[in-house]
Design a protein around this motif. Structure first.
Motif, PDB file in Angstrom:
ATOM      1  N   ILE A   4       0.851  -1.198   0.000  1.00  0.00           N
ATOM      2  CA  ILE A   4       0.000   0.000   0.000  1.00  0.00           C
ATOM      3  C   ILE A   4       0.883   1.244   0.000  1.00  0.00           C
ATOM      4  N   LYS A   5       0.645   2.094  -0.973  1.00  0.00           N
ATOM      5  CA  LYS A   5       1.460   3.302  -1.108  1.00  0.00           C
ATOM      6  C   LYS A   5       1.100   4.296  -0.015  1.00  0.00           C
ATOM      7  N   VAL A   6       2.132   4.914   0.562  1.00  0.00           N
ATOM      8  CA  VAL A   6       1.940   5.910   1.614  1.00  0.00           C
ATOM      9  C   VAL A   6       2.428   7.250   1.081  1.00  0.00           C
ATOM     10  N   GLY A   7       1.500   8.165   0.817  1.00  0.00           N
ATOM     11  CA  GLY A   7       1.894   9.463   0.270  1.00  0.00           C
ATOM     12  C   GLY A   7       2.440   9.311  -1.135  1.00  0.00           C
ATOM     13  N   SER A   8       3.375  10.173  -1.479  1.00  0.00           N
ATOM     14  CA  SER A   8       3.933  10.144  -2.848  1.00  0.00           C
ATOM     15  C   SER A   8       5.455  10.180  -2.819  1.00  0.00           C
ATOM     16  N   THR A   9       6.049   9.615  -1.763  1.00  0.00           N
ATOM     17  CA  THR A   9       7.507   9.725  -1.595  1.00  0.00           C
ATOM     18  C   THR A   9       8.221   8.375  -1.622  1.00  0.00           C
ATOM     19  N   GLY A  10       7.604   7.374  -2.229  1.00  0.00           N
ATOM     20  CA  GLY A  10       8.255   6.068  -2.311  1.00  0.00           C
ATOM     21  C   GLY A  10       8.114   5.233  -1.056  1.00  0.00           C
ATOM     22  N   LYS A  11       7.196   5.615  -0.166  1.00  0.00           N
ATOM     23  CA  LYS A  11       6.960   4.838   1.048  1.00  0.00           C
ATOM     24  C   LYS A  11       5.832   3.836   0.813  1.00  0.00           C
ATOM     25  N   TYR A  12       5.992   2.637   1.381  1.00  0.00           N
ATOM     26  CA  TYR A  12       4.978   1.599   1.247  1.00  0.00           C
ATOM     27  C   TYR A  12       4.800   0.892   2.582  1.00  0.00           C
ATOM     28  N   MET A  13       3.600   0.321   2.747  1.00  0.00           N
ATOM     29  CA  MET A  13       3.314  -0.486   3.936  1.00  0.00           C
ATOM     30  C   MET A  13       2.623  -1.763   3.497  1.00  0.00           C
ATOM     31  N   LEU A  14       2.912  -2.853   4.184  1.00  0.00           N
ATOM     32  CA  LEU A  14       2.247  -4.113   3.882  1.00  0.00           C
ATOM     33  C   LEU A  14       0.831  -4.091   4.442  1.00  0.00           C
ATOM     34  N   SER A  15      -0.105  -4.610   3.685  1.00  0.00           N
ATOM     35  CA  SER A  15      -1.521  -4.547   4.083  1.00  0.00           C
ATOM     36  C   SER A  15      -1.761  -5.260   5.406  1.00  0.00           C
ATOM     37  N   GLU A  16      -1.029  -6.371   5.669  1.00  0.00           N
ATOM     38  CA  GLU A  16      -1.259  -7.090   6.924  1.00  0.00           C
ATOM     39  C   GLU A  16      -0.820  -6.270   8.137  1.00  0.00           C
ATOM     40  N   GLU A  17       0.213  -5.431   7.945  1.00  0.00           N
ATOM     41  CA  GLU A  17       0.657  -4.562   9.045  1.00  0.00           C
ATOM     42  C   GLU A  17      -0.374  -3.460   9.296  1.00  0.00           C
ATOM     43  N   LEU A  18      -0.987  -2.985   8.240  1.00  0.00           N
ATOM     44  CA  LEU A  18      -2.045  -1.975   8.379  1.00  0.00           C
ATOM     45  C   LEU A  18      -3.233  -2.570   9.130  1.00  0.00           C
ATOM     46  N   ILE A  19      -3.615  -3.773   8.777  1.00  0.00           N
ATOM     47  CA  ILE A  19      -4.735  -4.440   9.447  1.00  0.00           C
ATOM     48  C   ILE A  19      -4.415  -4.661  10.920  1.00  0.00           C
ATOM     49  N   LEU A  20      -3.212  -5.158  11.194  1.00  0.00           N
ATOM     50  CA  LEU A  20      -2.830  -5.434  12.581  1.00  0.00           C
ATOM     51  C   LEU A  20      -2.841  -4.151  13.416  1.00  0.00           C
ATOM     52  N   HIS A  21      -2.401  -3.053  12.818  1.00  0.00           N
ATOM     53  CA  HIS A  21      -2.354  -1.786  13.558  1.00  0.00           C
ATOM     54  C   HIS A  21      -3.758  -1.324  13.951  1.00  0.00           C
ATOM     55  N   TYR A  22      -4.730  -1.538  13.056  1.00  0.00           N
ATOM     56  CA  TYR A  22      -6.069  -0.998  13.295  1.00  0.00           C
ATOM     57  C   TYR A  22      -7.059  -2.043  13.838  1.00  0.00           C
ATOM     58  N   VAL A  23      -6.542  -3.136  14.392  1.00  0.00           N
ATOM     59  CA  VAL A  23      -7.478  -4.132  14.940  1.00  0.00           C
ATOM     60  C   VAL A  23      -8.398  -3.570  16.029  1.00  0.00           C
ATOM     61  N   PRO A  24      -7.969  -2.565  16.835  1.00  0.00           N
ATOM     62  CA  PRO A  24      -8.925  -2.028  17.828  1.00  0.00           C
ATOM     63  C   PRO A  24     -10.187  -1.467  17.181  1.00  0.00           C
ATOM     64  N   LYS A  25     -10.080  -1.002  15.919  1.00  0.00           N
ATOM     65  CA  LYS A  25     -11.244  -0.462  15.234  1.00  0.00           C
ATOM     66  C   LYS A  25     -12.150  -1.575  14.688  1.00  0.00           C
ATOM     67  N   ILE A  26     -11.616  -2.787  14.690  1.00  0.00           N
ATOM     68  CA  ILE A  26     -12.403  -3.925  14.213  1.00  0.00           C
ATOM     69  C   ILE A  26     -13.108  -4.609  15.382  1.00  0.00           C
ATOM     70  N   PHE A  27     -12.332  -4.863  16.462  1.00  0.00           N
ATOM     71  CA  PHE A  27     -12.902  -5.533  17.633  1.00  0.00           C
ATOM     72  C   PHE A  27     -13.336  -4.476  18.661  1.00  0.00           C
ATOM     73  N   LYS A  28     -14.364  -3.756  18.320  1.00  0.00           N
ATOM     74  CA  LYS A  28     -14.873  -2.725  19.218  1.00  0.00           C
ATOM     75  C   LYS A  28     -15.516  -3.380  20.438  1.00  0.00           C
ATOM     76  N   GLY A  29     -15.363  -2.765  21.574  1.00  0.00           N
ATOM     77  CA  GLY A  29     -15.911  -3.335  22.805  1.00  0.00           C
ATOM     78  C   GLY A  29     -14.912  -4.217  23.525  1.00  0.00           C
ATOM     79  N   TYR A  30     -13.740  -4.420  22.921  1.00  0.00           N
ATOM     80  CA  TYR A  30     -12.669  -5.196  23.550  1.00  0.00           C
ATOM     81  C   TYR A  30     -11.425  -4.328  23.705  1.00  0.00           C
ATOM     82  N   THR A  31     -10.598  -4.714  24.664  1.00  0.00           N
ATOM     83  CA  THR A  31      -9.275  -4.116  24.799  1.00  0.00           C
ATOM     84  C   THR A  31      -8.263  -5.089  24.190  1.00  0.00           C
ATOM     85  N   VAL A  32      -7.417  -4.569  23.301  1.00  0.00           N
ATOM     86  CA  VAL A  32      -6.396  -5.418  22.671  1.00  0.00           C
ATOM     87  C   VAL A  32      -5.216  -5.556  23.621  1.00  0.00           C
ATOM     88  N   LYS A  33      -4.983  -6.756  24.109  1.00  0.00           N
ATOM     89  CA  LYS A  33      -3.892  -7.012  25.066  1.00  0.00           C
ATOM     90  C   LYS A  33      -2.566  -7.288  24.342  1.00  0.00           C
TER      91      LYS A  33
END
Length: 686
Positions: A184-213
């Motif tokens: 996944i392209k980040v901005g326009s400066t040659g930066k990229y992120m792997l989609s699985e890392e993006l998903i892992l980072h935002y898991v709190p927004k997926i499992f609402k009502g839980y605390t991610v330990k």
């Protein structure tokens, strides 16, 4: 005394280590080093699926059995393999970190959230919420929702969740999708992120009502070592049976669990329990769990040609006149194609010519692995549609190529070809083609025998040899091979060819014995062999006997080698090298003797018991003196390689050859030769 044998599995890991070393070498162009890192990982995946899977099964079924070289049980082998893989993965992690640092210097960076600006964070959050989150299927494991099935080699986010009543649960999300990109392209400066890392980072927004330990990406590797013949029911349609087998393979038991983060022991224990994985088979990686995205980074940098190998394309084979029919030229003189240096086009043209020739009455061929868009299969279909008798053996048990082969078999049948699917208990791995041409009462045979598959794609990536001949004795043996296959049988005797499972190992042993007799009578016994793997105990034992008798033996073994050279009094007349480079070494050459008496064969078979005794393999003698000289020259150049060759020493270790001589990369040498010949021919044509 030092041991003269090496364990098969540990030897394979040494081969994969040589692949990994190519990712580390400064002399290899940067983007090509990415390829070797990714190949190392995909090789290791298959090793776990097949070899570790087989050892795991063996440990359950027959725990006391021992392999016949180092006398190790399956349990002992698994223990040694897991320890060695752990060491290699540490090395891989360091090499990957160094590679990504150098890639960043080229303007492409794989980043994490700690390195992003507030604006970039906001952009990624919106991208996640709008483009990715709606496509995810989160799951919380509990009494009403059992632990999900994790697909082989797919990446998942595993999350330890705490509910409002302080109970811990496990959340699982599949990170694999063909809808959103891996990079996944980040901005326009040659930066990229792997989609699985993006998903892992935002898991709190997926499992609402839980605390991610805690959280980690995970990946399982499943056992794929299915014995098709053991499971085959003769009352079933074989092609449909193989299709069902492929589905079953995808669901087999896990043999490895990989983590991207450190998780609490109790969570790892839970994952192991749910997946039924031994905790010793859990690996923590600091690299991404799937390195295939490295090829995408190559594509981003494709314009920087200095980061890649010099462009090479297969050259016109100058021994053929492009303006004349192929078959009469083969009738006049045997021809040898050497891939990837020579183009496969003359062989394709031979098939097309045979398909259109009114005097050609039949084409018979064995197919093991073919390209997804196969000109070979198209030519065979055309021949059948033109009324030729076309017999094709399609090996449906070509591991991991079954689906492709099933599809092509249907296409061949639809065109009117007679298709057979191999033999019970044996894989048909031979590379054999026979064209029969009849004019009046006169019959001519054109036989092609090769070391590699009829695959246009791999002919540009693998080194292979292909000989085409009009020799009647070779054709007679080829006819016997095809008649046996059509009768669901194996050849019991041959004249010129070597044909496994009945007429290859024994004949190789006889030729080794001939060299032993020469040495014992005061002559110069010699054996030169190039293969991919050496595991056949009978042949290895005879090599040792030959070495003791004074026979000089040169072995070029790319991968597994269960024989250790240089052991005093045992193997001190044996030299073994492995060439790992830009192209995958795949050709098989057997040479016995020296001078005018030298016998040379090219073959589809490695010296592995599975090849020599459990497959239909074909080796052909080289009868043309010019071709014999060419193959001898090629073998000598490989022995002299001091750029990509590694020599195996008496301690079982491989080291790059450093002889102080002028640098010689055998693969590049053969390509230079092919370009030189093609250029000279072009000038002469003008």
């Amino acid at each position: 005394m030092k041991n003269v044998f090496m364990n098969r599995e540990l030897s394979w890991l040494k081969f994969n280590e040589r692949v990994l070393e190519e990712a580390e070498r400064e002399c290899v162009p940067l983007c090509e080093r990415l390829s070797f890192a990714s190949i190392y990982q995909s090789n290791l995946d298959e090793f776990f699926m097949v070899r570790v899977g087989s050892l795991t099964d063996q440990m359950e079924v027959d725990p006391d059995s021992r392999e016949n070289k180092t006398n190790m049980t399956a349990k002992e082998q698994l223990k040694a393999v897991i320890a060695r893989v752990g060491e290699l993965n540490e090395r891989k992690n360091k090499i990957y970190a160094d590679l990504m640092k150098k890639i960043a210097e080229q303007g492409v960076a794989l980043v994490d959230f700690s390195k992003l600006t507030a604006e970039e964070n906001s952009q990624l959050e919106q991208y996640f919420l709008n483009q990715i989150a709606p496509l995810l299927s989160p799951m919380v494991v509990g009494k009403r929702q059992p632990f999900p099935f994790l697909k082989n080699k797919d990446i998942y986010a595993a999350v330890v969740l705490e509910s409002k009543n302080s109970k811990e649960k496990l959340g699982v999300i599949s990170c694999g999708s063909e809808v959103f990109p891996r990079l996944i392209k980040v901005g326009s400066t040659g930066k990229y992120m792997l989609s699985e890392e993006l998903i892992l980072h935002y898991v709190p927004k997926i499992f609402k009502g839980y605390t991610v330990k805690s959280k980690s990406l995970i990946r399982v590797t499943r056992n794929a070592d299915i014995d098709a013949d053991a499971l085959y029911d003769e009352d079933l349609d074989y092609r449909e049976f193989m299709a069902d087998l492929i589905k079953k393979r995808k669901r087999l038991a896990p043999v490895r669990l990989e983590l991207s983060r450190q998780l609490d022991n109790n969570i790892v224990d839970l994952l192991c329990k749910q997946l039924e994985v031994n905790k010793k088979s859990v690996f923590r990686n600091s690299t991404p769990l799937d390195l295939s995205f490295l090829f995408q980074i190559q594509d981003i940098l494709r314009q920087k040609t200095e980061l890649f190998y010099k462009k090479r394309v297969p050259q016109r084979f100058t021994a053929f006149d492009d303006n004349k029919p192929i078959l009469p030229q083969i009738k006049k003189k045997d021809r040898l194609l050497s891939y990837p240096f020579d183009s496969i086009k003359p062989f394709i043209n031979m098939l097309r010519e045979a398909a259109d020739d009114k005097n050609v009455v039949s084409i018979k061929m064995t197919l093991y692995r073919v390209a997804k868009h196969s000109e070979v299969v198209e030519a065979l279909c055309e021949a059948a549609e033109n009324g030729k008798d076309v017999l094709v053996l399609v090996e449906l048990k070509a591991r991991f190529d079954e689906e492709n082969n099933i599809e092509w078999s249907r296409r061949l049948e639809k065109a009117g070809c007679t298709v057979i699917y191999g033999l019970e208990g044996y894989k048909v791995h031979s590379k054999l083609c026979l064209i029969t041409k009849r004019s009046g009462t006169k019959t001519e045979y054109y036989t092609q025998i090769g070391t590699g598959n009829y695959n246009e794609k791999t002919s540009r990536l693998y080194t292979d040899l292909s000989v085409m001949t009009c020799n009647k004795d070779i054709a007679k043996d080829a006819i016997d091979v095809f008649n046996a296959l059509a009768s669901d049988d194996t050849v019991k005797s041959v004249d010129k060819l070597l044909v496994a499972p009945n007429c290859l190992q024994n004949k190789v042993l006889d030729m080794i014995d001939e060299q032993i007799a020469i040495a014992q009578s005061g002559g110069e016994g010699y054996i030169g062999v190039k293969i991919n793997s050496l595991t056949d105990k009978k042949i290895i034992d005879r090599f040792i006997e030959a070495s003791r008798a004074g026979v000089k033996i040169d072995l070029v073994v790319r991968g597994i080698c269960c024989l250790i050279p240089g052991v005093e009094g045992e193997t001190d007349n044996i030299r073994i090298i492995s060439i790992v480079g830009r192209f995958l070494e795949h050709s098989r050459i057997y040479m016995f003797g020296k001078g005018e008496e030298r016998k040379i064969y090219i073959a589809s078979a490695d010296f592995m018991t599975r090849n020599t005794l459990r497959r239909v393999e074909v080796a052909t003698p080289i009868l043309d003196e010019d071709i014999k000289a060419q193959i001898s020259m090629m073998f000598d150049k490989m022995l002299a390689d001091n750029c990509q060759a590694r020599e195996l020493d008496s301690d079982g270790e491989y080291t790059l050859v450093s002889d102080g001589k002028e640098p010689l990369n055998s693969q590049e040498f053969f390509y230079d030769l092919a370009y030189e010949r093609a250029s000279k021919a072009e000038v002469e044509d003008k």
